[in-house]
Design a protein around this motif. Structure first.
Motif, PDB file in Angstrom:
ATOM      1  N   SER A  25      -4.686   5.234  -0.002  1.00  0.00           N
ATOM      2  CA  SER A  25      -4.068   3.986  -0.456  1.00  0.00           C
ATOM      3  C   SER A  25      -4.696   2.811   0.291  1.00  0.00           C
ATOM      4  O   SER A  25      -4.819   2.844   1.508  1.00  0.00           O
ATOM      5  CB  SER A  25      -2.569   4.077  -0.171  1.00  0.00           C
ATOM      6  N   HIS A  88       3.500  10.280  -0.312  1.00  0.00           N
ATOM      7  CA  HIS A  88       4.236   9.300   0.520  1.00  0.00           C
ATOM      8  C   HIS A  88       5.742   9.335   0.225  1.00  0.00           C
ATOM      9  O   HIS A  88       6.390   8.286   0.120  1.00  0.00           O
ATOM     10  CB  HIS A  88       3.731   7.874   0.289  1.00  0.00           C
ATOM     11  N   ASP A 114      -3.810  11.276  -6.885  1.00  0.00           N
ATOM     12  CA  ASP A 114      -4.206  11.755  -5.561  1.00  0.00           C
ATOM     13  C   ASP A 114      -4.965  13.090  -5.662  1.00  0.00           C
ATOM     14  O   ASP A 114      -5.168  13.617  -6.764  1.00  0.00           O
ATOM     15  CB  ASP A 114      -2.979  11.875  -4.647  1.00  0.00           C
ATOM     16  N   LEU A 146      -4.771  -2.919   3.510  1.00  0.00           N
ATOM     17  CA  LEU A 146      -3.341  -2.644   3.263  1.00  0.00           C
ATOM     18  C   LEU A 146      -2.481  -3.839   3.704  1.00  0.00           C
ATOM     19  O   LEU A 146      -1.545  -4.236   3.011  1.00  0.00           O
ATOM     20  CB  LEU A 146      -2.900  -1.380   4.009  1.00  0.00           C
ATOM     21  N   ASP A 152       3.416  -4.418   0.920  1.00  0.00           N
ATOM     22  CA  ASP A 152       4.245  -3.382   1.548  1.00  0.00           C
ATOM     23  C   ASP A 152       4.650  -3.843   2.947  1.00  0.00           C
ATOM     24  O   ASP A 152       3.894  -4.548   3.619  1.00  0.00           O
ATOM     25  CB  ASP A 152       3.461  -2.065   1.664  1.00  0.00           C
ATOM     26  N   ARG A 159       3.114   4.447   6.971  1.00  0.00           N
ATOM     27  CA  ARG A 159       3.191   5.740   6.295  1.00  0.00           C
ATOM     28  C   ARG A 159       1.918   5.987   5.469  1.00  0.00           C
ATOM     29  O   ARG A 159       1.389   7.091   5.409  1.00  0.00           O
ATOM     30  CB  ARG A 159       4.432   5.775   5.389  1.00  0.00           C
ATOM     31  N   ARG A 160       1.400   4.926   4.839  1.00  0.00           N
ATOM     32  CA  ARG A 160       0.186   5.078   4.028  1.00  0.00           C
ATOM     33  C   ARG A 160      -1.034   5.372   4.901  1.00  0.00           C
ATOM     34  O   ARG A 160      -1.878   6.196   4.536  1.00  0.00           O
ATOM     35  CB  ARG A 160      -0.042   3.826   3.171  1.00  0.00           C
ATOM     36  N   ALA A 164      -3.478   8.698   5.028  1.00  0.00           N
ATOM     37  CA  ALA A 164      -4.874   8.494   4.614  1.00  0.00           C
ATOM     38  C   ALA A 164      -5.752   9.693   4.977  1.00  0.00           C
ATOM     39  O   ALA A 164      -6.621  10.110   4.197  1.00  0.00           O
ATOM     40  CB  ALA A 164      -5.432   7.216   5.241  1.00  0.00           C
ATOM     41  N   GLU A 167      -5.653  12.533   2.527  1.00  0.00           N
ATOM     42  CA  GLU A 167      -6.390  12.259   1.281  1.00  0.00           C
ATOM     43  C   GLU A 167      -7.902  12.355   1.540  1.00  0.00           C
ATOM     44  O   GLU A 167      -8.629  13.039   0.812  1.00  0.00           O
ATOM     45  CB  GLU A 167      -6.010  10.854   0.782  1.00  0.00           C
TER      46      GLU A 167
END
Ligand code: ADP
Ligand code: 5GP
Length: 224
Positions: A25, A88, A114, A146, A152, A159-160, A164, A167
């Motif tokens: 993200s 998430h 994802d 971000l 956000d 959290r993202r 990461a 991912e």
């Protein structure tokens, strides 16, 4: 028709492909998707279903189909999703409705999903999928993007960022990787990937008919 007359139009029938884009993200997937969709009329977005809350400016039915967890699970359990995953702390899934028809009609479909969803789609239809992983140029830039996106709160951003690594660990499973430093260069690469993948023989149904016709024309030449 003689062999010299037979030709194939650039609009010859073609099977559509599933362009699957994944990234941590904040790497720029949504931006790249928006830009490529604006430039490429053969490409249409798959709008996912999610249980997460809409961000400022997001519209139901356009960015996502926003649903409650109960609604999501009912759709999943009735076979309405081509793939799904928990990301998430929220559920996300791809509606199965009309993807098959769009591919048969020569429409390419773009999926912003994802790594778990990318694996599921490739498992179901590997010949139709083209998987592209988008990496940020660095962890620092990812964090800056971000924060700069300004959509956000700090806990969601944390959290993202924490997610990461999970991912990014899957980047090498993809068919292509783009390091999204300069947006224009990333877009050019994406357009080149699409052009090359559309030229694959298994997608070129019109050329298949042309080649078959050419073979019969050549076999029927006078004196043979
Ligand atoms: P994702 O969909 O992967 O979460 P976004 O497309 O929302 O990421 O991009 C996150 C932020 O980074 C946005 O503010 C976007 O404008 C910015 N961004 C995206 N690509 C680039 C780029 N190549 N260079 C600089 N900023 C970018
Ligand atoms: P966001 O909340 O930032 O829009 O998306 C979070 C993550 O969920 C992104 O990695 C995005 O690609 C992924 N995602 C969005 N829709 C789907 C989907 O339908 N299926 C799966 N597996 N992941 C999705």
């Amino acid at each position: 028709m003689s062999a010299s007359q037979r030709s194939v139009s650039p609009d010859a029938p073609r099977r559509g492909l599933m362009l699957v884009m994944s990234s941590p993200s904040g790497a720029g997937k949504t931006t790249l998707s928006r830009e490529i969709l604006a430039r490429d009329p053969a490409l249409a977005m798959s709008v996912s279903v999610t249980t997460r809350a809409p961000r400022p400016g997001e519209t139901d039915g356009k960015d996502y189909h926003f649903r409650t967890p109960d609604e999501f699970l009912a759709l999943r359990d009735s076979g309405g999703l081509l793939e799904w995953a928990e990301v998430h702390g929220n559920y996300y899934g791809t509606p199965a409705a009309d993807v098959a028809d769009r591919l048969s009609a020569g429409q390419d479909v773009l999926f912003d999903i994802d790594w778990q969803g990318a694996q599921q789609l490739a498992h179901k239809a590997v010949a139709d999928t083209v998987r592209v992983f988008i990496l940020p140029p660095s962890a620092r830039v990812l964090e800056q993007r971000l924060i700069g996106r300004n959509q956000d709160g700090p806990d969601v951003i944390e959290r993202r960022l924490a997610g990461a690594a999970a991912e990014i660990a899957h980047w090498a499973e993809y068919d292509y990787v783009i390091v999204n430093a300069q947006l224009d260069a990333s877009l050019e690469t994406l357009q080149a990937i699409l052009a090359a993948e559309r030229a694959r023989p298994r997608r070129q149904l019109g050329v298949r008919a042309l080649a078959t016709g050419m073979l019969s024309d050549l076999a029927a030449r006078p004196g043979r």
